[in-house]
Design a protein around this motif. Structure first.
Motif, PDB file in Angstrom:
ATOM      1  N   THR A   1       7.344  -9.520  -5.308  1.00 59.80           N
ATOM      2  CA  THR A   1       5.980  -9.579  -5.831  1.00 59.80           C
ATOM      3  C   THR A   1       5.983  -9.865  -7.323  1.00 59.80           C
ATOM      4  OG1 THR A   1       5.863  -7.232  -6.385  1.00 59.80           O
ATOM      5  CG2 THR A   1       5.300  -7.874  -4.114  1.00 59.80           C
TER       6      THR A   1
ATOM      7  N   HIS B   1       7.816  -8.908   4.288  1.00 58.34           N
ATOM      8  CA  HIS B   1       6.365  -9.020   4.414  1.00 58.34           C
ATOM      9  C   HIS B   1       6.060 -10.187   5.347  1.00 58.34           C
ATOM     10  CE1 HIS B   1       2.152  -8.665   3.274  1.00 58.34           C
ATOM     11  NE2 HIS B   1       2.126  -9.976   3.042  1.00 58.34           N
TER      12      HIS B   1
ATOM     13  N   GLN C   1      -8.907  -2.659  -7.827  1.00 64.85           N
ATOM     14  CA  GLN C   1      -8.183  -3.776  -7.222  1.00 64.85           C
ATOM     15  C   GLN C   1      -7.868  -4.833  -8.262  1.00 64.85           C
ATOM     16  OE1 GLN C   1     -10.029  -5.431  -3.719  1.00 64.85           O
ATOM     17  NE2 GLN C   1      -8.757  -4.157  -2.400  1.00 64.85           N
TER      18      GLN C   1
ATOM     19  N   VAL D   1       1.711 -16.438  -2.304  1.00 62.11           N
ATOM     20  CA  VAL D   1       0.517 -15.992  -1.586  1.00 62.11           C
ATOM     21  C   VAL D   1      -0.196 -14.949  -2.443  1.00 62.11           C
ATOM     22  CG1 VAL D   1      -0.379 -14.815   0.451  1.00 62.11           C
ATOM     23  CG2 VAL D   1       1.532 -16.422   0.664  1.00 62.11           C
ATOM     24  N   GLU D   2      -1.445 -15.239  -2.783  1.00 65.13           N
ATOM     25  CA  GLU D   2      -2.195 -14.308  -3.628  1.00 65.13           C
ATOM     26  C   GLU D   2      -2.704 -13.136  -2.796  1.00 65.13           C
ATOM     27  OE1 GLU D   2      -5.616 -14.325  -7.117  1.00 65.13           O
ATOM     28  OE2 GLU D   2      -5.201 -16.157  -5.978  1.00 65.13           O
ATOM     29  N   ASP D   3      -2.628 -11.940  -3.378  1.00 61.86           N
ATOM     30  CA  ASP D   3      -3.092 -10.723  -2.718  1.00 61.86           C
ATOM     31  C   ASP D   3      -3.636  -9.790  -3.804  1.00 61.86           C
ATOM     32  OD1 ASP D   3      -3.526  -8.689  -0.858  1.00 61.86           O
ATOM     33  OD2 ASP D   3      -1.687  -9.154   0.229  1.00 61.86           O
ATOM     34  N   SER D   4      -3.788  -8.533  -3.488  1.00 64.46           N
ATOM     35  CA  SER D   4      -4.301  -7.589  -4.498  1.00 64.46           C
ATOM     36  C   SER D   4      -3.617  -6.239  -4.342  1.00 64.46           C
ATOM     37  CB  SER D   4      -5.813  -7.437  -4.349  1.00 64.46           C
ATOM     38  OG  SER D   4      -6.137  -6.885  -3.089  1.00 64.46           O
ATOM     39  N   TYR D   5      -3.725  -5.399  -5.377  1.00 66.42           N
ATOM     40  CA  TYR D   5      -3.164  -4.054  -5.350  1.00 66.42           C
ATOM     41  C   TYR D   5      -4.101  -3.124  -6.120  1.00 66.42           C
ATOM     42  CZ  TYR D   5      -1.837  -4.473 -10.269  1.00 66.42           C
ATOM     43  OH  TYR D   5      -1.874  -4.595 -11.636  1.00 66.42           O
TER      44      TYR D   5
ATOM     45  N   TYR E   1       0.745 -11.523  -6.649  1.00 70.15           N
ATOM     46  CA  TYR E   1       1.288 -12.567  -5.794  1.00 70.15           C
ATOM     47  C   TYR E   1       2.519 -12.062  -5.043  1.00 70.15           C
ATOM     48  CZ  TYR E   1      -1.498 -16.459  -7.657  1.00 70.15           C
ATOM     49  OH  TYR E   1      -2.524 -17.316  -7.989  1.00 70.15           O
ATOM     50  N   TYR E   2       2.615 -12.497  -3.765  1.00 66.04           N
ATOM     51  CA  TYR E   2       3.874 -12.412  -3.036  1.00 66.04           C
ATOM     52  C   TYR E   2       4.553 -13.765  -3.203  1.00 66.04           C
ATOM     53  CZ  TYR E   2       2.475  -8.149  -0.551  1.00 66.04           C
ATOM     54  OH  TYR E   2       2.106  -6.865  -0.230  1.00 66.04           O
TER      55      TYR E   2
END
Length: 239
Positions: free
Chosen positions: A15, A8, A60, A49-53, A64-65
């Protein structure tokens, strides 16, 4: 255990979802652990690194990655033989992915100006280093080795030319006088040996050839010998 580690943004990461799945924990528990870690130390924030799925309801949700350091730090809190087995597999997967990324990026062509500049700078830096190393080797060898045959002949011609010049020409009385001519050659070598610290001309380091030739071209005999030359030339033809 498939896709333990993914690529990524050109990094080997995993993740929080995958960690929860493999270690058989609730995702919210893993998220809480990550937030506790990042709240304690600013340096740790760089590992996550915060993200969403999208969940099964197409909603949503946060996730985190994390890189290898982040995963290692997080997994430290997981205990038990099963947890240890998964930790080792994760670390091995990270190592393999990072090795693969390095191999791919090594031969990957740059895609933008910044990458081109970075690659160009890296190549030039390597070339400069190689040139500097070669130059050091050449200088080392030139300091060790004496004159080559062509260079030694050239220096001999310079000496002969200088002696003829000092005598006033090859037809002059002083040059025709073998004893006086021999004195000149001896005096020239005496000063040359003192200047370059050699036992014979051919021992002169190649690196100093130009300096040696210039020294000979600018050499003149001491006053006493110069006076002897003038007196010899002032006499009538010896022959």
């Amino acid at each position: 255990m498939k896709d333990l580690v993914i690529m990524h943004d050109q990094q080997a990461v995993t993740t929080s979802l995958k960690v929860a799945e493999i270690f058989e924990k609730e995702h919210r528990v893993v998220m809480k652990s990550i937030r506790n870690l990042t709240a304690q130390n600013y340096a740790v924030k760089k590992m996550f690194v915060e993200d969403s799925y999208l969940n099964s309801r197409n909603q949503q949700q946060p996730m985190y990655y994390m890189n290898r350091d982040g995963f290692t730090l997080l997994a430290m809190g997981f205990t038990g033989s099963k947890a240890m087995e998964f930790k080792l597999k994760y670390i091995d997967a990270f190592n393999k992915m990072e090795k693969q990324i390095k191999e791919e990026t090594k031969f990957r062509l740059p895609t933008n100006l910044n990458e081109m500049s970075t690659m160009f700078y890296s190549v030039m830096k390597d070339q400069d280093k190689k040139i500097e190393e070669q130059s050091e080797k050449v200088n080392f060898l030139m300091n060790l080795s004496g004159l080559t045959s062509p260079r030694n002949k050239e220096l001999t011609k310079a000496r002969n030319k200088k002696v003829i010049q000092v005598c006033g020409g090859s037809e002059s009385n002083s040059y025709q006088d073998k004893s006086l001519r021999s004195k000149l050659y001896n005096e020239l070598f005496k000063s040359y040996r003192h200047r370059f610290d050699v036992n014979q001309y051919v021992d002169t380091p190649m690196k100093k050839f130009d300096e040696a030739k210039e020294y000979i071209n600018n050499w003149y005999p001491p006053f006493e010998l110069k006076d002897e030359i003038e007196k010899a030339n002032a006499q009538g033809n010896l022959f």
